[in-house]
Design an enzyme around this catalytic site. Structure first.
Site, PDB file in Angstrom:
ATOM      1  N   CYS A  35       0.849  -1.204   0.000  1.00 19.92           N
ATOM      2  CA  CYS A  35       0.000   0.000   0.000  1.00 19.92           C
ATOM      3  C   CYS A  35       0.883   1.252   0.000  1.00 19.92           C
ATOM      4  O   CYS A  35       1.614   1.489  -0.944  1.00 19.92           O
ATOM      5  CB  CYS A  35      -1.000  -0.040   1.148  1.00 19.92           C
ATOM      6  SG  CYS A  35      -2.362   1.150   0.961  1.00 19.92           S
ATOM      7  N   GLU A  47      -2.687  -9.095   3.073  1.00 20.87           N
ATOM      8  CA  GLU A  47      -3.077  -9.636   4.377  1.00 20.87           C
ATOM      9  C   GLU A  47      -4.581  -9.557   4.614  1.00 20.87           C
ATOM     10  O   GLU A  47      -5.092 -10.147   5.567  1.00 20.87           O
ATOM     11  CB  GLU A  47      -2.314  -8.912   5.496  1.00 20.87           C
ATOM     12  CG  GLU A  47      -2.771  -7.490   5.801  1.00 20.87           C
ATOM     13  CD  GLU A  47      -2.219  -6.423   4.867  1.00 20.87           C
ATOM     14  OE1 GLU A  47      -2.362  -5.234   5.206  1.00 20.87           O
ATOM     15  OE2 GLU A  47      -1.645  -6.761   3.813  1.00 20.87           O
ATOM     16  N   HIS A  58      -3.888  -4.907  -0.284  1.00 21.21           N
ATOM     17  CA  HIS A  58      -3.472  -5.467   1.002  1.00 21.21           C
ATOM     18  C   HIS A  58      -3.559  -6.984   0.935  1.00 21.21           C
ATOM     19  O   HIS A  58      -4.638  -7.551   1.100  1.00 21.21           O
ATOM     20  CB  HIS A  58      -4.370  -4.945   2.123  1.00 21.21           C
ATOM     21  CG  HIS A  58      -4.097  -3.529   2.498  1.00 21.21           C
ATOM     22  ND1 HIS A  58      -3.152  -3.169   3.432  1.00 21.21           N
ATOM     23  CD2 HIS A  58      -4.638  -2.377   2.045  1.00 21.21           C
ATOM     24  CE1 HIS A  58      -3.123  -1.843   3.551  1.00 21.21           C
ATOM     25  NE2 HIS A  58      -4.010  -1.335   2.715  1.00 21.21           N
TER      26      HIS A  58
END
Length: 196
Positions: free
Chosen positions: A76, A180, A178
């Site tokens: 990001c 994750e 992202h």
């Protein structure tokens, strides 16, 4: 083992939770000597690129980061920091990639920030995207994008305009989304990075 570079502008909890779920060992980098403990690195980031760069400069780690030769992944804002310049804060950044970070144009059809799931399309083959099908969905939250570039764009996405969803130069990688927070394919990408 992955070293997460701590500089005060990263959402480290969600990243570390994902790495723990995957059984990928990690630790924190707070000072230059810590880099020697790891064989790959992640630069996390949320918020304002200009402010994030200022925090990173205050750590004194910028020369070390620019000289890294092991696999390094910006996530990001961490990806945006790898570029030369951001319109956000009119800021000069790390200049590892000679491309710019621009703001999405406001429109009635495309709200800014771009928040949610979007398809990602590989532009080149790379082990980072191994076992991730073309057009897989990843989770984005951003108001600024990295311009599409035929030399450095690793994958692309479209939101109002085509932009770089990920970039690659030598040992440096960046993803605007992202991983994750992107479910199974995001976890696959993190596992791939841990094996680069």
């Amino acid at each position: 083992m992955i070293g997460i570079i701590r500089y005060g502008a990263g959402n480290i909890f969600s990243l570390t939770a994902a790495l723990e779920r995957l059984g990928i060992p990690y630790g924190m980098i707070n000072k230059e000597d810590d880099f020697d403990l790891y064989d790959r690195y992640i630069i996390p980031g949320v918020g304002h690129a200009g402010a994030a760069m200022h925090k990173l400069e205050n750590t004194g780690l910028v020369p070390k980061i620019k000289s890294l030769t092991k696999p390094t992944l910006g996530i990001c804002v961490g990806m945006q920091l790898l570029t030369s310049y951001s319109e956000e804060g009119d800021a000069d950044l790390l200049k590892i990639f000679p491309i710019k970070t621009m703001r999405f144009a406001n429109s009635t059809e495309y709200k800014v920030p771009h928040t949610g799931w979007n398809q990602v399309y590989p532009e080149r083959e790379n082990p980072l995207f191994e076992n991730i099908p073309n057009g897989s969905h990843f989770y984005f939250v951003h108001s600024y994008f990295i311009e599409f570039d035929n030399t450095f764009t690793l994958s692309s996405a479209i939101y109002n305009n085509k932009f770089s969803a990920s970039i690659w130069r030598d040992n440096f990688y960046g993803v605007q989304f992202h991983p994750e927070k992107s479910g199974a394919y995001g976890e696959t990408l993190l596992k791939n990075f841990s094996k680069l």
